[in-house]
Design a protein around this motif. Structure first.
Motif, PDB file in Angstrom:
ATOM      1  N   ALA A 191       0.829  -1.269  -0.024  1.00  0.00           N
ATOM      2  CA  ALA A 191       0.191  -0.156  -0.182  1.00  0.00           C
ATOM      3  C   ALA A 191       0.823   1.222   0.032  1.00  0.00           C
ATOM      4  CB  ALA A 191      -0.824  -0.167   1.238  1.00  0.00           C
ATOM      5  N   ASP A 192       1.967   1.276   0.726  1.00  0.00           N
ATOM      6  CA  ASP A 192       2.822   2.469   0.694  1.00  0.00           C
ATOM      7  C   ASP A 192       4.073   2.597  -0.546  1.00  0.00           C
ATOM      8  OD1 ASP A 192       4.194   0.187   1.665  1.00  0.00           O
ATOM      9  OD2 ASP A 192       5.539   1.209   2.950  1.00  0.00           O
ATOM     10  N   LYS A 193       3.727   1.589  -1.591  1.00  0.00           N
ATOM     11  CA  LYS A 193       4.717   1.678  -2.658  1.00  0.00           C
ATOM     12  C   LYS A 193       4.059   2.175  -3.837  1.00  0.00           C
ATOM     13  CE  LYS A 193       7.990  -0.343  -0.129  1.00  0.00           C
ATOM     14  NZ  LYS A 193       9.173   0.208   0.387  1.00  0.00           N
ATOM     15  N   ASN A 194       4.243   3.120  -4.451  1.00  0.00           N
ATOM     16  CA  ASN A 194       3.488   3.827  -5.544  1.00  0.00           C
ATOM     17  C   ASN A 194       3.808   3.018  -6.824  1.00  0.00           C
ATOM     18  OD1 ASN A 194       2.420   5.717  -4.057  1.00  0.00           O
ATOM     19  ND2 ASN A 194       4.105   7.217  -4.580  1.00  0.00           N
ATOM     20  N   ASP A 195       4.911   2.337  -7.147  1.00  0.00           N
ATOM     21  CA  ASP A 195       5.384   1.419  -7.850  1.00  0.00           C
ATOM     22  C   ASP A 195       5.255   0.224  -8.002  1.00  0.00           C
ATOM     23  OD1 ASP A 195       7.406   1.671  -6.131  1.00  0.00           O
ATOM     24  OD2 ASP A 195       9.203   1.993  -7.957  1.00  0.00           O
ATOM     25  N   LEU A 196       4.826  -0.371  -7.108  1.00  0.00           N
ATOM     26  CA  LEU A 196       4.951  -1.816  -6.609  1.00  0.00           C
ATOM     27  C   LEU A 196       3.531  -2.363  -6.363  1.00  0.00           C
ATOM     28  CD1 LEU A 196       6.536  -4.235  -6.276  1.00  0.00           C
ATOM     29  CD2 LEU A 196       7.126  -3.740  -3.776  1.00  0.00           C
ATOM     30  N   HIS A 197       2.733  -3.291  -7.064  1.00  0.00           N
ATOM     31  CA  HIS A 197       1.285  -3.647  -6.992  1.00  0.00           C
ATOM     32  C   HIS A 197       1.223  -4.990  -6.730  1.00  0.00           C
ATOM     33  CE1 HIS A 197       0.540   0.375  -8.151  1.00  0.00           C
ATOM     34  NE2 HIS A 197       1.301   0.345  -9.349  1.00  0.00           N
ATOM     35  N   TYR A 198       2.234  -5.980  -7.150  1.00  0.00           N
ATOM     36  CA  TYR A 198       1.802  -7.531  -6.929  1.00  0.00           C
ATOM     37  C   TYR A 198       3.337  -7.956  -6.817  1.00  0.00           C
ATOM     38  CZ  TYR A 198       1.798  -6.581 -11.834  1.00  0.00           C
ATOM     39  OH  TYR A 198       2.076  -6.147 -13.325  1.00  0.00           O
ATOM     40  N   ASN A 199       3.345  -9.257  -6.506  1.00  0.00           N
ATOM     41  CA  ASN A 199       4.436  -9.994  -6.131  1.00  0.00           C
ATOM     42  C   ASN A 199       5.826  -9.982  -7.053  1.00  0.00           C
ATOM     43  OD1 ASN A 199       3.523 -10.616  -3.422  1.00  0.00           O
ATOM     44  ND2 ASN A 199       2.654 -12.316  -4.027  1.00  0.00           N
ATOM     45  N   ALA A 200       5.442 -10.243  -8.289  1.00  0.00           N
ATOM     46  CA  ALA A 200       6.238 -10.391  -9.535  1.00  0.00           C
ATOM     47  C   ALA A 200       7.148  -9.203  -9.745  1.00  0.00           C
ATOM     48  CB  ALA A 200       5.515 -10.508 -10.852  1.00  0.00           C
ATOM     49  N   GLN A 201       6.765  -7.790  -9.070  1.00  0.00           N
ATOM     50  CA  GLN A 201       7.455  -6.694  -9.081  1.00  0.00           C
ATOM     51  C   GLN A 201       8.409  -6.549  -8.133  1.00  0.00           C
ATOM     52  OE1 GLN A 201       4.017  -4.093  -9.357  1.00  0.00           O
ATOM     53  NE2 GLN A 201       4.118  -3.779 -11.656  1.00  0.00           N
ATOM     54  N   MET A 202       8.510  -7.335  -7.129  1.00  0.00           N
ATOM     55  CA  MET A 202       9.460  -7.187  -5.955  1.00  0.00           C
ATOM     56  C   MET A 202      10.899  -7.252  -6.529  1.00  0.00           C
ATOM     57  SD  MET A 202       7.801  -9.075  -2.809  1.00  0.00           S
ATOM     58  CE  MET A 202       7.714 -10.770  -3.632  1.00  0.00           C
TER      59      MET A 202
END
Length: 512
Positions: free
Chosen positions: A428-439
């Motif tokens: 929630a506090d990451k603007n450019d991160l929405h799902y696990n693959a983007q970690m």
């Protein structure tokens, strides 16, 4: 007399306001300035014929048309209509007092009819931001412009209609589209369904995991095993587009000219499946007149590359940066544009040229070393960006003939949505991160903590199966997604074990 009309130029997936200045004075030349391309320069011939056919007079004086700002290249034929209206107003045939309230765009035929344009939605958004009252555009494009609140969209069929509108002898009927109603009307309306697929429960499970975590996936199996059929149904289990995603996706397809006149808003996630002969420019976008490529048209959806090793290596390599950054920048000497490209990559391939390596019944006829050479067409850096390697085996007759109804996409999608909701809260506090693959690797260490038993299992798997080092983070990401599907706060042993199973191409000796 000097008159100004207003239109727009597309720049990437956004629009810039263009002022079309028309000045008529003594003389007998037509001059077009302001960095127009050939299509814009040729507009005066189309404009002259359209004006005359509509029953009005083309001035036989010096006409200077300036497209400002003059340092931005103007492309395409959509400036015909504002130029024609500017000439008629500058010659006193229509009043000029209300021209500053409207964006006007459209291509003219010689008989005065108006042809559709590209990018009506981003142009309408720009008109609304610039606080114009209305947007006059071709009837074929009016529905996509009408979804912009605070702007009145008028669809017109010919030049005579627009002239009568400004002469106040005809009232144009504005087109109205209820954005939320349009959005809800077709949401989740898919032609395909996972219940069409007989058997292949393990592959469906892998695609459910891929959808839940936004993971890229490659399907490896012999011809006729159902790889393409499964890939086509992946969008049906992805979470529905939200309104922001729908608008963003519609803008891209509008700029590319891919929207039909019946569509106002894209409500289904895109699915793009280019042929393996595609060029690198067609895949990532660009060209002499820059336009979005297939990876941008697949934004918020699925890009399916069938028979992956048959694609040219240069084409596959240009995807590496967009897969990582979720956007593609097209840079030229005079300009640079950026297109969004956040898509799920689904690839399929045969295990060898003949297609029957590791087949349970048929024998592979490929010569020694050919299998490894075939697989080496896919570079390590590209494979590094694919989280799940799934082996697809042929469906046997008993499963094909079974009358038992398979699980519908709707039920699978419900589980995927629940898993995505967990990830939304996590990031929630990451603007450019929405799902696990983007970690990132740093985030993986933080989010995917495992027990001592899990560490021992992972170490044993990497040593015994010969998994490569790049598999480590991928296994943890996928395991975290499996845990989310189980609504588990921690990554358990069974989640790790299932995740390890999805790294076929990383195993030493897999291809002999």
């Amino acid at each position: 007399m000097l008159v100004k009309t207003y239109g727009s130029a597309l720049f990437g997936v956004n629009a810039l306001t263009i002022t079309i200045e028309v000045n008529i004075s003594a003389g007998n030349k037509y001059l077009m300035v302001g960095l127009p391309d050939n299509a814009v320069k040729e507009s005066l011939q189309r404009v002259e014929s359209a004006i005359q056919v509509s029953g009005y007079r083309m001035p036989r004086q010096k006409i200077v048309v300036n497209l400002a700002p003059a340092d931005i290249r103007k492309e395409g034929s959509a400036y015909d209509l504002p130029i024609a209206i500017g000439i008629l107003a500058a010659s006193g045939q229509i009043p000029a007092e209300h021209l500053d309230k409207y964006f006007i765009m459209g291509e003219l035929s010689l008989d005065g009819n108006i042809q559709p344009i590209k990018g009506a939605l981003p142009i309408a958004i720009q008109a609304q931001q610039e606080q114009f009252t209305g947007f006059i555009l071709p009837k074929q494009n009016v529905r996509e412009a009408a979804i912009v609140h605070g702007l009145t969209a008028y669809g017109v069929e010919n030049l005579a209609q627009v002239i009568r509108f400004f002469n106040q002898t005809e009232t144009l009927e504005p087109t109205q589209v209820d954005t939320r109603e349009e959005f809800m009307k077709n949401i989740g309306n898919y032609e395909h369904d996972f219940s069409d697929v007989k058997g292949q429960e393990n592959i469906k499970r892998a695609l459910e995991i891929a959808a839940a975590g936004g993971h890229n996936v490659i399907l490896i199996g012999p011809p006729g095993a159902g790889k393409t059929m499964l890939a086509k149904r992946l969008p049906t289990i992805l979470p529905p587009l939200n309104l922001h995603e729908a608008l963003e996706t519609t803008k891209i397809h509008s700029v590319a000219g891919k929207l039909s006149s019946a569509d106002a808003l894209m409500t289904v996630r895109p699915y793009r499946s280019p042929h393996h002969t595609i060029s690198d420019v067609a895949l990532v976008g660009g060209g002499m007149h820059p336009s979005p490529g297939e990876i941008s048209l697949a934004h918020n959806g699925v890009l399916f590359l069938d028979e992956l090793p048959e694609f040219k290596r240069t084409v596959l390599e240009v995807m590496r940066q967009p897969l990582e950054d979720r956007k593609v920048a097209i840079s030229r000497a005079r300009f640079s544009v950026e297109y969004p490209a956040s898509f799920m990559l689904v690839a399929s391939m045969n295990p060898c040229p003949c297609g029957f390596y590791n087949h349970p019944e048929k024998e592979c006829v490929c010569a020694p070393g050919v299998v490894q050479k075939y697989l080496s067409k896919i570079s390590g850096p590209l494979l590094d960006r694919i989280d799940l390697h799934v082996e697809v085996t042929p469906v046997n007759f008993s499963e094909l003939a079974s009358t038992r109804e398979a699980e519908k996409s709707e039920r699978i999608r419900a589980r995927v949505i629940q898993a995505r909701a967990i990830q939304d809260r996590r990031f929630a506090d990451k603007n450019d991160l929405h799902y696990n693959a983007q970690m990132s690797p740093k985030m993986v260490r933080k989010v995917c903590q495992i027990s001592d038993e899990g560490t021992a299992l992972l170490k044993s798997a990497m040593e015994r199966l010969g998994l490569s080092a790049r598999a480590y983070d991928r296994i943890l990401k996928v395991a975290r997604t499996i845990a989310d599907l189980d609504a588990s706060e921690t990554v358990e042993l069974e989640h790790l074990a299932e995740s390890i199973n999805y790294r076929s191409l990383d195993r030493e000796g897999w291809a002999g």
